[in-house]
Design a protein around this motif. Structure first.
Motif, PDB file in Angstrom:
ATOM      1  N   UNK A   1      -2.130 -15.359 -16.793  1.00 16.31           N
ATOM      2  CA  UNK A   1      -2.439 -14.272 -17.713  1.00 16.31           C
ATOM      3  C   UNK A   1      -3.935 -14.070 -17.860  1.00 16.31           C
ATOM      4  N   UNK A   2      -4.425 -13.920 -19.113  1.00 13.94           N
ATOM      5  CA  UNK A   2      -5.850 -13.654 -19.330  1.00 13.94           C
ATOM      6  C   UNK A   2      -6.711 -14.912 -19.421  1.00 13.94           C
ATOM      7  N   UNK A   3      -6.125 -16.088 -19.175  1.00 12.14           N
ATOM      8  CA  UNK A   3      -6.897 -17.324 -19.297  1.00 12.14           C
ATOM      9  C   UNK A   3      -8.024 -17.376 -18.274  1.00 12.14           C
ATOM     10  N   UNK A   4      -9.165 -17.850 -18.730  1.00 16.17           N
ATOM     11  CA  UNK A   4     -10.314 -18.066 -17.861  1.00 16.17           C
ATOM     12  C   UNK A   4     -10.413 -19.552 -17.532  1.00 16.17           C
ATOM     13  N   UNK A   5     -11.290 -19.867 -16.594  1.00 10.55           N
ATOM     14  CA  UNK A   5     -11.467 -21.255 -16.191  1.00 10.55           C
ATOM     15  C   UNK A   5     -11.846 -22.134 -17.382  1.00 10.55           C
ATOM     16  N   UNK A   6     -12.738 -21.612 -18.253  1.00 11.93           N
ATOM     17  CA  UNK A   6     -13.157 -22.403 -19.409  1.00 11.93           C
ATOM     18  C   UNK A   6     -12.001 -22.642 -20.374  1.00 11.93           C
ATOM     19  N   UNK A   7     -11.039 -21.680 -20.426  1.00  8.79           N
ATOM     20  CA  UNK A   7      -9.873 -21.855 -21.289  1.00  8.79           C
ATOM     21  C   UNK A   7      -8.995 -23.003 -20.808  1.00  8.79           C
ATOM     22  N   UNK A   8      -8.771 -23.052 -19.502  1.00  9.92           N
ATOM     23  CA  UNK A   8      -7.880 -24.068 -18.949  1.00  9.92           C
ATOM     24  C   UNK A   8      -8.546 -25.433 -18.887  1.00  9.92           C
TER      25      UNK A   8
ATOM     26  N   UNK B   1      -3.216 -18.810 -29.147  1.00  7.76           N
ATOM     27  CA  UNK B   1      -2.184 -19.067 -30.147  1.00  7.76           C
ATOM     28  C   UNK B   1      -0.934 -19.612 -29.476  1.00  7.76           C
ATOM     29  N   UNK B   2      -0.391 -20.664 -30.028  1.00  4.99           N
ATOM     30  CA  UNK B   2       0.865 -21.226 -29.532  1.00  4.99           C
ATOM     31  C   UNK B   2       2.027 -20.383 -30.030  1.00  4.99           C
ATOM     32  N   UNK B   3       2.894 -19.942 -29.116  1.00  5.05           N
ATOM     33  CA  UNK B   3       4.093 -19.199 -29.489  1.00  5.05           C
ATOM     34  C   UNK B   3       5.334 -20.074 -29.446  1.00  5.05           C
TER      35      UNK B   3
ATOM     36  N   UNK C   1      17.832 -17.445 -20.479  1.00  2.97           N
ATOM     37  CA  UNK C   1      17.526 -16.056 -20.799  1.00  2.97           C
ATOM     38  C   UNK C   1      16.574 -15.961 -21.979  1.00  2.97           C
ATOM     39  N   UNK C   2      16.830 -16.753 -23.022  1.00  2.69           N
ATOM     40  CA  UNK C   2      15.955 -16.753 -24.193  1.00  2.69           C
ATOM     41  C   UNK C   2      14.567 -17.268 -23.857  1.00  2.69           C
ATOM     42  N   UNK C   3      14.494 -18.314 -23.018  1.00  7.75           N
ATOM     43  CA  UNK C   3      13.187 -18.839 -22.610  1.00  7.75           C
ATOM     44  C   UNK C   3      12.403 -17.806 -21.824  1.00  7.75           C
ATOM     45  N   UNK C   4      13.081 -17.078 -20.942  1.00  4.26           N
ATOM     46  CA  UNK C   4      12.378 -16.079 -20.140  1.00  4.26           C
ATOM     47  C   UNK C   4      11.917 -14.902 -20.997  1.00  4.26           C
ATOM     48  N   UNK C   5      12.678 -14.582 -22.045  1.00  5.36           N
ATOM     49  CA  UNK C   5      12.224 -13.553 -22.975  1.00  5.36           C
ATOM     50  C   UNK C   5      10.951 -14.007 -23.686  1.00  5.36           C
ATOM     51  N   UNK C   6      10.899 -15.283 -24.056  1.00  2.58           N
ATOM     52  CA  UNK C   6       9.679 -15.818 -24.654  1.00  2.58           C
ATOM     53  C   UNK C   6       8.518 -15.753 -23.664  1.00  2.58           C
ATOM     54  N   UNK C   7       8.803 -16.043 -22.402  1.00  2.78           N
ATOM     55  CA  UNK C   7       7.766 -15.985 -21.373  1.00  2.78           C
ATOM     56  C   UNK C   7       7.258 -14.550 -21.205  1.00  2.78           C
ATOM     57  N   UNK C   8       8.151 -13.586 -21.354  1.00  3.84           N
ATOM     58  CA  UNK C   8       7.747 -12.183 -21.250  1.00  3.84           C
ATOM     59  C   UNK C   8       6.708 -11.833 -22.311  1.00  3.84           C
ATOM     60  N   UNK C   9       6.906 -12.329 -23.518  1.00  3.45           N
ATOM     61  CA  UNK C   9       6.012 -11.974 -24.617  1.00  3.45           C
ATOM     62  C   UNK C   9       4.797 -12.893 -24.693  1.00  3.45           C
ATOM     63  N   UNK C  10       4.720 -13.862 -23.790  1.00  2.00           N
ATOM     64  CA  UNK C  10       3.587 -14.788 -23.762  1.00  2.00           C
ATOM     65  C   UNK C  10       2.577 -14.366 -22.702  1.00  2.00           C
TER      66      UNK C  10
END
Length: 317
Positions: free
Chosen positions: A234-241, A278-280, A193-202
């Motif tokens: 999410x908002x990642x582009x090809x160059x980001x990945x 940014x790493x969360x 549950x805590x991990x999925x909450x982190x995923x929500x805000x990521x």
């Protein structure tokens, strides 16, 4: 009838001090009830509330303020939330900040606005209380890419010589983080549950290997190896990945046990802020960890809140 003498700064035990103030401002004490005293600059002169304030019980599911030290609050509150539903929703996004323990008066400051104590007039936090909480907690928020919000701009609040709530339990100076304290990004949730909450805000979630870690200007940069698996784009582009570099703000000197060994894969979560990633949160990849497997399997069906959480970094375990 002579006016009662009212202390300008509420100090000491918060509940006792507020009850003493209530006695001074109660009808029959001679204190005239006045809405035209100090008001924040953003509010036009005149009556503060859109409707008459009411005293209501602080609900048990208002986690931010339920145990603050008093049981009743004014509604509308001092952030102009007119319904309890709105006040609870907005307050809940600040709960994770309490777990970070950035300052001992964080709850007092936030609840003085989200759930102000029932008195015959609104009493705001002192500017000094705002400043000491901000100076201690803003670096934690910045680590997650969140600036100190405009609604909590300290210049809006009264100076200490006005009637206001002062620093109660903490030091009047910003609290420096302990040298041995784990980096906020490296505090781990242990339940799905805590991990999925982190995923929500990521914004994004990636399984990857780390090629190298660099330290510069008080932050770390994690350079991903070529092989990686994007679980949430999410908002990642090809160059980001393609050339993934994650920044750990305010993490130049704090320990991060996950990075003691770069062998194996990692589950990372982050946000894209101003063109930087940014790493969360970071977890060692454990394919036999049932909680992690459950969180990944159901992260898209998890009921994320409609509002954006302030930060979901590991609470206390």
């Amino acid at each position: 009838m002579p006016r009662a003498s009212v202390p300008t700064r509420i100090t000491g035990n918060v509940l006792q001090a507020l009850l003493a103030l209530l006695a001074l401002l109660a009808p029959g004490s001679g204190q005239h009830y006045d809405y035209y005293g100090w008001q924040p600059e953003s509010v036009p002169r005149g009556r503060f509330y859109g409707r008459e304030p009411q005293c209501v019980d602080i609900p048990a599911d208002m986690q931010l303020c339920y145990d603050v030290g008093y049981k009743r609050m004014r509604l509308p509150n001092l952030l102009e939330h007119e319904s309890m539903a709105e006040a609870k929703q907005q307050a809940s996004s600040w709960v994770p900040l309490l777990a970070k323990q950035c300052h001992t008066d964080t709850q007092l400051f936030l609840c003085s606005l989200f759930a102000p104590v029932c008195l015959d007039r609104p009493v705001y936090p002192c500017r000094s209380l705002c400043e000491v909480v901000r100076d201690s907690c803003a670096p934690v928020m910045e680590s997650y890419g969140f600036p100190w919000p405009e609604m909590l701009h300290c210049a809006k609040f009264p100076s200490d010589h006005d009637l206001c709530i002062a620093v109660q339990f903490g030091n009047s100076q910003a609290t420096p983080p302990p040298v041995s304290r784990i980096c906020t990004q490296c505090e781990m949730e242990h339940k799905a549950d805590g991990m999925m909450q982190q995923m929500c805000s990521s914004d994004f979630v990636v399984k990857m290997r780390i090629k190298e870690v660099m330290e510069e200007n008080g932050e770390r940069r994690l350079v991903a190896a070529q092989k990686k698996k994007v679980l949430k784009l999410g908002p990642l582009k090809r160059k980001d990945t393609k050339k993934l570099v994650l920044h750990m703000r305010n993490a130049g000197s704090c320990p991060c046990p996950q990075l003691d060994s770069l062998g194996g894969s990692f589950l990372v979560m982050g946000r894209k802020v101003g063109g930087r990633l940014l790493l969360l949160a970071i977890y060692p990849w454990q394919k036999h960890n049932k909680e992690m497997k459950f969180a990944i399997k159901f992260m898209f069906s998890y009921p994320c809140p409609l509002y954006h959480p302030l930060l979901y970094g590991a609470g206390q375990h």
